[in-house]
Write a protein that holds these residues in place. Structure first.
Motif, PDB file in Angstrom:
ATOM      1  N   ILE A  54       0.826  -1.200   0.000  1.00  0.00           N
ATOM      2  CA  ILE A  54       0.000   0.000   0.000  1.00  0.00           C
ATOM      3  C   ILE A  54       0.864   1.254   0.000  1.00  0.00           C
ATOM      4  O   ILE A  54       0.455   2.310  -0.513  1.00  0.00           O
ATOM      5  CB  ILE A  54      -0.945   0.008   1.237  1.00  0.00           C
ATOM      6  CG1 ILE A  54      -1.983   1.141   1.125  1.00  0.00           C
ATOM      7  CG2 ILE A  54      -0.162   0.137   2.527  1.00  0.00           C
ATOM      8  CD1 ILE A  54      -2.962   0.983  -0.001  1.00  0.00           C
ATOM      9  N   LEU A  55       2.095   1.164   0.492  1.00  0.00           N
ATOM     10  CA  LEU A  55       2.967   2.329   0.605  1.00  0.00           C
ATOM     11  C   LEU A  55       3.453   2.838  -0.737  1.00  0.00           C
ATOM     12  O   LEU A  55       3.841   4.004  -0.867  1.00  0.00           O
ATOM     13  CB  LEU A  55       4.164   2.012   1.506  1.00  0.00           C
ATOM     14  CG  LEU A  55       3.836   1.532   2.923  1.00  0.00           C
ATOM     15  CD1 LEU A  55       5.115   1.304   3.718  1.00  0.00           C
ATOM     16  CD2 LEU A  55       2.918   2.521   3.642  1.00  0.00           C
ATOM     17  N   ALA A  77       9.357   3.028  -7.253  1.00  0.00           N
ATOM     18  CA  ALA A  77       9.269   3.527  -5.881  1.00  0.00           C
ATOM     19  C   ALA A  77      10.403   4.504  -5.581  1.00  0.00           C
ATOM     20  O   ALA A  77      11.537   4.332  -6.031  1.00  0.00           O
ATOM     21  CB  ALA A  77       9.321   2.363  -4.904  1.00  0.00           C
ATOM     22  N   VAL A  78      10.069   5.552  -4.816  1.00  0.00           N
ATOM     23  CA  VAL A  78      11.070   6.505  -4.337  1.00  0.00           C
ATOM     24  C   VAL A  78      11.677   5.940  -3.060  1.00  0.00           C
ATOM     25  O   VAL A  78      10.952   5.554  -2.135  1.00  0.00           O
ATOM     26  CB  VAL A  78      10.430   7.875  -4.057  1.00  0.00           C
ATOM     27  CG1 VAL A  78      11.448   8.832  -3.446  1.00  0.00           C
ATOM     28  CG2 VAL A  78       9.831   8.442  -5.329  1.00  0.00           C
ATOM     29  N   GLN A 102       3.554   8.131  -4.685  1.00  0.00           N
ATOM     30  CA  GLN A 102       3.497   7.046  -3.711  1.00  0.00           C
ATOM     31  C   GLN A 102       2.976   7.603  -2.394  1.00  0.00           C
ATOM     32  O   GLN A 102       2.828   8.814  -2.232  1.00  0.00           O
ATOM     33  CB  GLN A 102       4.851   6.363  -3.528  1.00  0.00           C
ATOM     34  CG  GLN A 102       5.933   7.182  -2.862  1.00  0.00           C
ATOM     35  CD  GLN A 102       7.268   6.429  -2.828  1.00  0.00           C
ATOM     36  OE1 GLN A 102       7.668   5.771  -3.791  1.00  0.00           O
ATOM     37  NE2 GLN A 102       7.973   6.523  -1.711  1.00  0.00           N
ATOM     38  N   LEU A 103       2.718   6.702  -1.440  1.00  0.00           N
ATOM     39  CA  LEU A 103       1.985   7.101  -0.241  1.00  0.00           C
ATOM     40  C   LEU A 103       2.814   7.057   1.036  1.00  0.00           C
ATOM     41  O   LEU A 103       2.275   7.256   2.129  1.00  0.00           O
ATOM     42  CB  LEU A 103       0.735   6.222  -0.084  1.00  0.00           C
ATOM     43  CG  LEU A 103      -0.245   6.294  -1.257  1.00  0.00           C
ATOM     44  CD1 LEU A 103      -1.452   5.413  -1.010  1.00  0.00           C
ATOM     45  CD2 LEU A 103      -0.665   7.737  -1.533  1.00  0.00           C
ATOM     46  N   ALA A 104       4.113   6.812   0.927  1.00  0.00           N
ATOM     47  CA  ALA A 104       4.983   6.856   2.105  1.00  0.00           C
ATOM     48  C   ALA A 104       6.365   7.318   1.689  1.00  0.00           C
ATOM     49  O   ALA A 104       6.865   6.946   0.619  1.00  0.00           O
ATOM     50  CB  ALA A 104       5.063   5.494   2.778  1.00  0.00           C
ATOM     51  N   VAL A 126      -4.480   6.140   4.134  1.00  0.00           N
ATOM     52  CA  VAL A 126      -4.239   4.694   4.145  1.00  0.00           C
ATOM     53  C   VAL A 126      -3.643   4.204   5.457  1.00  0.00           C
ATOM     54  O   VAL A 126      -3.383   3.008   5.599  1.00  0.00           O
ATOM     55  CB  VAL A 126      -3.327   4.264   2.969  1.00  0.00           C
ATOM     56  CG1 VAL A 126      -3.986   4.589   1.637  1.00  0.00           C
ATOM     57  CG2 VAL A 126      -1.942   4.896   3.064  1.00  0.00           C
ATOM     58  N   ALA A 127      -3.431   5.094   6.419  1.00  0.00           N
ATOM     59  CA  ALA A 127      -2.870   4.654   7.698  1.00  0.00           C
ATOM     60  C   ALA A 127      -3.198   5.631   8.807  1.00  0.00           C
ATOM     61  O   ALA A 127      -2.941   6.828   8.689  1.00  0.00           O
ATOM     62  CB  ALA A 127      -1.351   4.472   7.587  1.00  0.00           C
TER      63      ALA A 127
END
Length: 438
Positions: A54-55, A77-78, A102-104, A126-127
């Protein structure tokens, strides 16, 4: 359309959607003393991204600003950002934090004399707190594995071992579900009560905000002002709660309400606070299995009824117990469209918001490395004008390494005095109270 249809996972539910407008990331940050292996931390973050996919997902918005959760597609991904700076500061990363990428994100700030700061930012859609703490703990687990394996010359490829251990623990987790989906799966449907009635005010339905006309401000970091009780004062608060058979959450909430009532001179005070439902659902839900798994509890009291801290704490606890028994904490999330977003019809503006994340675990670390402080911060990647209720003041409460921390965001003219007033309330003992009233 800037994404492929096959990348679409789902439209976010209201419990997740309310964090899309400002692209809100919640951050967990620690200061570090000792020699930090930046390459190892980067490898640990890469492992976290693989095991919690999910991250590396993305959130985009349609023309009506509905958040849509996407798989990463062809976007790479970063990795962790590592630079030199001042570890005493929690900074806005120089690089772009984009939920469409991305989400993290992991920001690592190194300094001389073996000092550093490590901050994990995760998109709040998402968290929530429980999920973020789990992710942060996993990050330090992976880092410790890396360092300890690197010290063993028998392991030639440390990164590969950390990413794919023989135990099978490297299997990627399922994508977390929304609270709405988990409630529906358990047959819980929207009822008449939201549980927020004690703090609800009428509101004329707002006109939807056009996605075309929206304007975005630069990224903004919110780092709460805070006070930390030492271990002795913290133990005293715990002893007070046990002695009077009230919860620590009830005691701290009562202290906040008393302090605010005294300083503001208001006729009444009200608060809204999240309640983690993971262990209260049947069957229970794992820390990383849901996105935002908190319902909201509400409490209101006349200022005249806040004079006794323990009595007030007991009333708060009784109110929460009754709401949980009646199922209205679960109901609150099913009424979120009425309180948040452009089509809301109710308001809770002017309330005190209080989030108590409880005891933060001691994070695992290699020998010689000390994670000696912990903070919660928030970063809005692209703030916009709000379409929801605004709290009069927000408090964050948690205990780390035996020290109770109380943070504050906002507060207006009362901001300067609020934290000291809350701490003073928690410092009272029965003997102090008797002496003061003698």
């Amino acid at each position: 359309m800037l994404w492929e249809p096959e990348d679409v996972m789902r439209v976010l539910d209201p419990s997740e959607q309310r964090f899309v407008r400002h692209a809100t990331f919640t951050g967990r940050s620690v200061t570090v003393r000792g020699e930090l292996d930046a390459a190892g931390l980067g490898a640990a973050f890469a492992t976290l991204q693989r095991r919690f996919p999910i991250l590396v997902c993305r959130i985009v918005e349609d023309a009506d600003e509905n958040g849509i959760l996407l798989r990463p597609g062809h976007i790479e991904a970063v990795g962790a950002w590592v630079s030199f700076g001042e570890p005493d500061e929690v900074r806005i990363p120089a690089e772009s934090m984009d939920p469409g990428a991305q989400l993290a994100y992991l920001d690592v700030v190194l300094a001389e004399e073996d000092r550093a700061r490590v901050t994990l930012f995760v998109h709040h859609s998402v968290a929530d707190a429980g999920h973020c703490v789990e992710l942060f703990a996993r990050l330090w687990d992976y880092y410790t594995d890396y360092v300890e394996l690197a010290a063993d010359a028998a392991h030639a490829d440390t990164a590969a071992v950390v990413a794919e251990p023989e135990t099978g623990a490297g299997v990627a987790r399922e994508y977390p579900a929304s609270l709405e989906a988990l409630l529906a799966h358990r047959g819980i449907r929207r009822g008449r009560r939201s549980g927020l009635e004690p703090v609800t005010r009428p509101l004329v339905a707002a006109e939807p905000v056009s996605g075309v006309e929206r304007s975005e401000a630069p990224a903004c970091l919110a780092r709460p002002a805070r006070i930390q009780l030492d271990t002795i004062a913290t133990a005293r608060v715990l002893d007070m709660a046990r002695a009077h058979a009230v919860s620590v959450n009830g005691l701290v909430t009562a202290a906040v309400l008393r302090a605010y009532a005294d300083l503001s001179g208001a006729d009444s005070v009200s608060c809204v606070y999240p309640v983690d439902l993971r262990r209260r659902l049947d069957p229970p839900v794992g820390a990383e299995a849901g996105t935002n798994l908190s319902g909201l509890a509400a409490f209101r009291a006349d200022a005249a009824d806040t004079e006794d801290l323990i009595v007030l704490a007991r009333r708060i606890g009784t109110s929460l117990h009754n709401d949980l028994a009646d199922g209205v904490i679960e109901q609150s999330v099913l009424h979120f469209p009425d309180f948040f977003g452009p089509n809301r019809i109710h308001s809770t503006a002017g309330h005190i918001a209080l989030t108590n994340t409880g005891t933060v675990p001691t994070f695992r670390a290699p020998a010689g490395l000390i994670l000696d402080d912990y903070e919660i911060v928030y970063l809005s990647a692209h703030p916009r004008s709000s379409t929801g209720a605004s709290a009069a003041v927000t408090f964050l409460v948690y205990t780390y390494l035996g020290r109770l921390t109380i943070g504050r965001l906002g507060g207006g003219a009362l901001a300067t005095d609020l934290l000291d007033a809350v701490a003073a309330e928690l410092s009272w003992s029965p003997a102090d109270r008797e002496a003061a009233t003698a």
